[in-house]
Scaffold this motif. Structure first.
Motif, PDB file in Angstrom:
ATOM      1  N   TRP A 245       0.834  -1.197   0.000  1.00  0.00           N
ATOM      2  CA  TRP A 245       0.000   0.000   0.000  1.00  0.00           C
ATOM      3  C   TRP A 245       0.871   1.251   0.000  1.00  0.00           C
ATOM      4  O   TRP A 245       0.641   2.186  -0.773  1.00  0.00           O
ATOM      5  CB  TRP A 245      -0.922   0.006   1.223  1.00  0.00           C
ATOM      6  N   VAL A 246       1.910   1.246   0.862  1.00  0.00           N
ATOM      7  CA  VAL A 246       2.779   2.424   0.964  1.00  0.00           C
ATOM      8  C   VAL A 246       3.462   2.694  -0.372  1.00  0.00           C
ATOM      9  O   VAL A 246       3.486   3.836  -0.852  1.00  0.00           O
ATOM     10  CB  VAL A 246       3.817   2.232   2.095  1.00  0.00           C
ATOM     11  N   LEU A 247       3.965   1.628  -1.017  1.00  0.00           N
ATOM     12  CA  LEU A 247       4.625   1.807  -2.316  1.00  0.00           C
ATOM     13  C   LEU A 247       3.645   2.362  -3.345  1.00  0.00           C
ATOM     14  O   LEU A 247       3.949   3.327  -4.053  1.00  0.00           O
ATOM     15  CB  LEU A 247       5.203   0.474  -2.806  1.00  0.00           C
ATOM     16  N   ALA A 248       2.460   1.751  -3.390  1.00  0.00           N
ATOM     17  CA  ALA A 248       1.454   2.221  -4.351  1.00  0.00           C
ATOM     18  C   ALA A 248       1.097   3.674  -4.076  1.00  0.00           C
ATOM     19  O   ALA A 248       0.926   4.475  -5.007  1.00  0.00           O
ATOM     20  CB  ALA A 248       0.203   1.353  -4.259  1.00  0.00           C
TER      21      ALA A 248
ATOM     22  N   SER B  35       1.455   6.860  -6.570  1.00  0.00           N
ATOM     23  CA  SER B  35       0.274   7.662  -6.915  1.00  0.00           C
ATOM     24  C   SER B  35       0.479   9.135  -6.577  1.00  0.00           C
ATOM     25  O   SER B  35       0.121  10.016  -7.363  1.00  0.00           O
ATOM     26  CB  SER B  35      -0.948   7.159  -6.164  1.00  0.00           C
ATOM     27  N   VAL B  36       1.037   9.388  -5.399  1.00  0.00           N
ATOM     28  CA  VAL B  36       1.224  10.782  -5.002  1.00  0.00           C
ATOM     29  C   VAL B  36       2.253  11.461  -5.910  1.00  0.00           C
ATOM     30  O   VAL B  36       2.113  12.647  -6.241  1.00  0.00           O
ATOM     31  CB  VAL B  36       1.614  10.878  -3.509  1.00  0.00           C
ATOM     32  N   THR B  37       3.235  10.691  -6.367  1.00  0.00           N
ATOM     33  CA  THR B  37       4.189  11.249  -7.323  1.00  0.00           C
ATOM     34  C   THR B  37       3.462  11.661  -8.593  1.00  0.00           C
ATOM     35  O   THR B  37       3.687  12.749  -9.142  1.00  0.00           O
ATOM     36  CB  THR B  37       5.288  10.211  -7.651  1.00  0.00           C
ATOM     37  N   GLY B  38       2.567  10.775  -9.058  1.00  0.00           N
ATOM     38  CA  GLY B  38       1.754  11.104 -10.232  1.00  0.00           C
ATOM     39  C   GLY B  38       0.931  12.351  -9.999  1.00  0.00           C
ATOM     40  O   GLY B  38       0.853  13.238 -10.852  1.00  0.00           O
TER      41      GLY B  38
ATOM     42  N   THR C 165      -3.729  12.653 -13.802  1.00  0.00           N
ATOM     43  CA  THR C 165      -5.065  12.356 -13.248  1.00  0.00           C
ATOM     44  C   THR C 165      -5.154  10.897 -12.810  1.00  0.00           C
ATOM     45  O   THR C 165      -5.909  10.588 -11.885  1.00  0.00           O
ATOM     46  CB  THR C 165      -6.209  12.634 -14.248  1.00  0.00           C
ATOM     47  N   ILE C 166      -4.380  10.023 -13.459  1.00  0.00           N
ATOM     48  CA  ILE C 166      -4.372   8.633 -12.977  1.00  0.00           C
ATOM     49  C   ILE C 166      -3.781   8.605 -11.567  1.00  0.00           C
ATOM     50  O   ILE C 166      -4.274   7.900 -10.677  1.00  0.00           O
ATOM     51  CB  ILE C 166      -3.592   7.723 -13.956  1.00  0.00           C
TER      52      ILE C 166
ATOM     53  N   PHE D 168      -5.774   7.274  -8.223  1.00  0.00           N
ATOM     54  CA  PHE D 168      -5.311   6.211  -7.336  1.00  0.00           C
ATOM     55  C   PHE D 168      -4.975   6.728  -5.948  1.00  0.00           C
ATOM     56  O   PHE D 168      -5.140   5.998  -4.966  1.00  0.00           O
ATOM     57  CB  PHE D 168      -4.138   5.445  -7.962  1.00  0.00           C
ATOM     58  N   THR D 169      -4.533   7.973  -5.838  1.00  0.00           N
ATOM     59  CA  THR D 169      -4.309   8.544  -4.501  1.00  0.00           C
ATOM     60  C   THR D 169      -5.625   8.536  -3.729  1.00  0.00           C
ATOM     61  O   THR D 169      -5.684   8.074  -2.581  1.00  0.00           O
ATOM     62  CB  THR D 169      -3.789   9.992  -4.619  1.00  0.00           C
ATOM     63  N   CYS D 170      -6.698   9.020  -4.368  1.00  0.00           N
ATOM     64  CA  CYS D 170      -8.008   9.036  -3.715  1.00  0.00           C
ATOM     65  C   CYS D 170      -8.433   7.623  -3.352  1.00  0.00           C
ATOM     66  O   CYS D 170      -8.904   7.363  -2.245  1.00  0.00           O
ATOM     67  CB  CYS D 170      -9.059   9.648  -4.636  1.00  0.00           C
ATOM     68  N   PHE D 171      -8.272   6.693  -4.286  1.00  0.00           N
ATOM     69  CA  PHE D 171      -8.763   5.335  -4.041  1.00  0.00           C
ATOM     70  C   PHE D 171      -7.982   4.669  -2.904  1.00  0.00           C
ATOM     71  O   PHE D 171      -8.563   3.971  -2.070  1.00  0.00           O
ATOM     72  CB  PHE D 171      -8.692   4.488  -5.314  1.00  0.00           C
ATOM     73  N   LEU D 172      -6.680   4.893  -2.873  1.00  0.00           N
ATOM     74  CA  LEU D 172      -5.871   4.268  -1.818  1.00  0.00           C
ATOM     75  C   LEU D 172      -6.233   4.836  -0.454  1.00  0.00           C
ATOM     76  O   LEU D 172      -6.304   4.099   0.537  1.00  0.00           O
ATOM     77  CB  LEU D 172      -4.380   4.471  -2.109  1.00  0.00           C
TER      78      LEU D 172
END
Lengths: 471, 176
Positions: free
Chosen positions: A38-41, A45-48, A418-419, A423-427
Motif C-alpha cells: 500500500w505504501v509503495l502504491a 500515486s502521489v508522485t503522479g 489524473t491517474i 489512485f491517490t483518492c482510491f488508496l
C-alpha cells in the motif's frame, strides 16, 4: 431460516461467515498499519499527483500554447481524457442504482468501491474542461450567477452548459448516495474504535444508532436516490455525447451517439471496477465477499456492452455509406484508413474483438484473464474517444487546414497525472472506509451465504432427505 | 453528546429471527417497545413493529417539482424577458433545449432535499453524537429496548423476564 433461493445459484458470500466475521473482515483493513504494498502504491500515486499539479501550473502559467492544439484541432487529449474519465465514472451508479432496482444481490459485494471509484473518476473528469479553459481562475463564469455585466447569462441552449449541470449534479448525487450508504458502516467502525479514531469516526458516522425507524427511512432514501440516479446516469453520458452530436461536424453529427456513449460508459466503467476490485480483493483478503461469481457477473456485463458498442461502430460505418453524403463517407473512410488508422485498430481490437472471449465460462471465471481484459478495455475505450475527437478534427472541410495532431509532454503529463490523482483518492479510501458495504452484505447473508444456499447445501439437504426416507 | 433523559431496559438478541419473534410476542402482550436497534435493515421489521410507511418520498417529489419549476422558469425568464438572444435561429422560448437542465435540476433538488430532510428528521448530522445502548449493535447484536423511566419495579421485572424469556442473550439497563 430456510432460504427461498434456487439451489443452483452460487453463493455470494463464502467461508461460512457469521455477522461478526463480516464486521471483522471488512473493518480490520482500516485498523491495521498499512502494508508495504500500500505504501509503495501510495508513493507512486502521489508522485503522479504531484506531476499533475506541476503540469496544471505549467499550463496555467504559460497558457494553452503549451499544448499541441491548433485552429482545427481544438480538442485533443484533454477532452479525450474528460470523456474517458466520465465514462469510467458510470459503473458505480450503475451498479448501485440500476442493479438495486433490478434486485441483483451480487451488487452488494462491489457497490461501495464502485461508487467510490465513480466519485474519484468524476473528479478526474471535471479537471479537463476546467484546465482546457486556459484561464482557470475564471472558471466560475460557467455558472449563471447575477453579475455586473448586465447581468449577462450563460447560454442555456448550449450542450456544453448542459454538461456543466449534468456533471455537477451527477457528482453531487453520487456523493450523497455514497455517503448515505457509508454512514451505518462508519458507525460500525466507530463502535470498534478507541481514542482519537473514535473521535474521527464519531464525526463521520453522523450519530447513527441503527434505530428501526432510521433503517426504514434509510432504505426508502436509498431506493428513491437509486430511482433518481438511474435516469441521471443515463442522462449524463447522453449529454456528454450531445457535445459532439449537436455539432455540424461529419462523424459527430449522428443520432446514434447517446445510446452508443452510454453503452461505452458502462463498458469502460465495469472494466475499471474489475481492475480495481481484482487488486483490492487480493490485497485486503476479500475473496469471500468478492467471489468469482461477482467477477463472472461483471464480465457478462462487459461482454454485453462491448458487443453493443461493436454494433454501434458497424452501424456508424453502414449509415455513413448509406447516407450518400460524401463528407460523412469521407469522415469514416478517414477514421478507418486515414493517418490515425492505428487508433481505430486499437479501438476495434480492444473493445469489440477481445471481449468476445467472455463467451467461454472458463475465461469469465479466470482472474488473470479478467484482469488483462479489463486493462485492454480501458485502453480500447480511451482509443475510442481519441478516434472520435482527433481523427475527425484533423481532417475537416478545408484540406488546407489539415494537420496531424500529437500531444506535447504537458498533455501526456496531465493524463498520467489524473491517474495519479485517481489512485491517490482510491488508496486513501481503502484505508479510511469499509470497502465493502458491511450492512448490505449482512442483510443478504442468509439468502446468499454459502452455509445457507448453493449447490453444496442443496446436495446435503437432498442426502438428509433420502436418509430419512430409508428409515 | 445528546441525551434523551430516559432510563432504558434492553435485551440483546443474537439472531434477527428470534428478535422478530420476540417483537411479535411483545405486541401480543401489549408491551410498549421504545425502539429496536439492528446492525442492518431487517426484512419484515417495519411490519412487526407496526411502523407506518416513511413519507420521505413525498418530500422528494416536492423538492423535485420545485427544482423543475425553478429551472425551467428561470431559463424562460432569462431568454424571453431579461436578455433575449437568438441562438442558431431558435425561438427565444426554445423549450426543448431547456429540458436537459430542467431534468438535472429536478434530480439535484430532489436528492439534496431528501438527504437533508433524512438527516434532519433522524436527528443526525456531521459531528452529532446520539447515545447508543451497546457497541455491538452495529456489529452482530439485535436490540429491543423498553422505556422504563416512570415505571414501577414490578413492571420492570415483567419486562426483564419477557426479554430473557423470549431469547435475549443479555438483558441490561442504561440511562441515556
Amino acid at each position: 431460516m430456510s432460504a427461498s433461493v434456487s439451489p443452483i445459484r452460487e453463493p455470494l458470500v463464502t467461508g461460512g461467515k457469521t455477522y461478526h466475521d463480516i464486521t471483522e473482515d471488512i473493518c480490520s483493513p482500516t485498523e491495521r498499519t498499512p502494508s508495504t504494498a500500500w505504501v509503495l502504491a501510495f508513493i507512486v500515486s502521489v508522485t503522479g499527483l504531484a506531476f499533475y499539479v506541476f503540469c496544471v501550473a505549467w499550463t496555467v502559467w504559460n497558457g494553452i500554447g503549451t499544448w499541441n492544439l491548433n485552429r482545427t484541432i481544438g480538442w485533443g487529449w484533454d477532452i479525450t481524457n474528460f470523456v474517458w474519465w466520465v465514462g469510467i465514472g458510470h459503473a458505480g451508479t450503475l451498479i448501485s442504482a440500476i442493479l438495486l432496482l433490478f434486485r441483483q444481490k451480487w451488487r452488494t459485494g462491489v457497490n461501495r468501491a464502485a461508487e467510490a471509484m465513480t466519485i474519484f473518476a468524476v473528479i478526474c473528469a471535471g479537471q479537463f474542461p476546467l484546465i482546457h479553459m486556459g484561464r482557470l481562475w475564471l472558471a466560475f463564469f460557467i455558472f449563471p450567477y447575477p453579475n455586473t455585466r448586465g447581468p449577462l447569462w450563460v447560454n442555456f441552449n448550449s450542450p456544453l452548459l448542459w454538461d456543466v449541470f449534468a456533471i455537477s449534479t451527477y457528482f453531487t448525487v453520487s456523493l450523497l448516495f455514497w455517503y448515505t450508504g457509508l454512514v451505518p458502516d462508519f458507525a460500525t467502525v466507530r463502535d470498534r474504535a478507541k481514542g482519537i479514531r473514535r473521535r474521527v469516526y464519531n464525526f463521520l458516522a453522523f450519530g447513527w444508532t441503527g434505530s428501526a425507524k432510521h433503517w426504514q427511512r434509510w432504505e426508502s432514501l436509498s431506493l428513491i436516490l437509486a430511482g433518481l440516479a438511474t435516469p441521471l446516469v443515463l442522462s449524463v453520458h447522453t449529454i456528454v455525447s450531445f457535445d459532439f452530436a449537436t455539432s455540424v461536424i461529419p462523424g459527430w453529427h449522428t443520432t446514434i451517439f447517446p445510446p452508443y456513449f452510454v453503452a461505452g460508459a458502462i463498458f469502460s466503467g465495469f472494466a475499471m471496477v474489475q481492475t480495481l476490485m481484482l487488486i483490492t480483493r487480493k490485497v485486503l483478503n476479500l475473496q469471500d465477499y468478492i467471489t468469482l461469481e461477482h467477477i463472472e457477473s461483471m464480465n457478462k456485463v462487459i461482454l454485453a456492452t462491448g458487443t453493443i458498442v461493436g454494433v454501434a461502430y458497424l452501424t456508424e460505418l453502414f449509415i455513413a455509406w448509406y447516407s450518400g453524403y460524401i463528407y460523412e463517407q469521407f469522415a469514416f473512410y478517414n477514421r478507418v484508413l486515414g493517418p490515425y488508422y492505428w487508433s481505430y485498430i486499437g479501438m476495434m481490437s480492444c473493445n469489440v474483438l477481445s471481449p468476445q472471449i467472455f463467451w467461454w465460462r472458463k475465461l469469465r471465471r479466470s482472474v488473470l484473464v479478467t484482469f488483462v481484459m479489463s486493462i485492454f478495455v480501458n485502453i480500447g475505450m480511451w482509443f475510442e474517444r481519441f478516434v472520435i475527437i482527433a481523427t475527425t478534427l484533423a481532417r475537416d472541410y478545408l484540406p488546407s487546414s489539415w494537420s496531424y495532431y500529437t500531444p506535447t509532454w504537458v498533455e501526456i503529463g496531465l493524463f498520467i497525472g489524473t491517474i495519479g490523482l485517481f489512485f491517490t483518492c482510491f488508496l486513501i479510501f481503502t484505508r479510511v472506509a469499509p470497502v465493502v458495504a458491511i450492512a448490505e452484505i449482512k442483510s443478504i447473508l442468509k439468502d446468499a451465504g454459502d452455509q445457507y444456499v448453493g449447490p453444496e447445501v442443496a446436495r446435503k439437504k437432498a442426502e438428509s432427505a433420502t436418509a430419512t426416507d430409508t428409515h | 453528546m445528546k441525551t434523551y433523559n430516559k432510563e432504558v431496559l434492553y435485551g440483546l438478541y443474537e439472531d434477527e429471527q428470534v428478535m422478530l419473534k420476540a417483537i411479535r410476542e411483545a405486541k401480543a402482550q401489549h408491551l410498549e417497545i421504545w425502539d429496536v436497534f439492528c446492525p442492518f435493515p431487517v426484512h419484515g421489521l417495519d411490519n412487526a413493529l407496526g411502523l407506518s410507511e416513511s413519507r420521505l418520498h413525498i418530500s422528494g417529489f416536492v423538492y423535485g417539482a420545485i427544482g423543475a419549476l425553478l429551472g425551467f422558469g428561470f431559463m424562460t425568464w432569462v431568454f424571453t424577458r431579461d436578455w433575449p438572444i437568438i441562438f442558431g435561429g431558435k425561438p427565444y422560448f426554445s423549450a426543448p433545449a431547456f429540458i436537459p437542465i430542467t431534468f438535472e435540476l429536478t434530480v439535484l433538488f430532489a436528492s439534496v432535499g431528501m438527504v437533508v430532510t433524512f438527516y434532519t428528521i433522524c436527528g443526525m448530522g456531521p459531528g452529532v453524537l446520539n447515545p447508543t445502548l451497546d457497541d455491538r449493535i452495529t456489529d452482530d447484536k439485535f436490540c429491543i429496548a423498553f422505556d422504563t423511566t416512570n415505571t414501577t419495579e414490578e413492571e420492570q421485572d415483567k419486562l426483564r423476564s419477557f426479554l430473557s424469556g423470549s431469547g435475549a442473550a443479555e438483558v441490561d439497563s442504561k440511562n441515556i
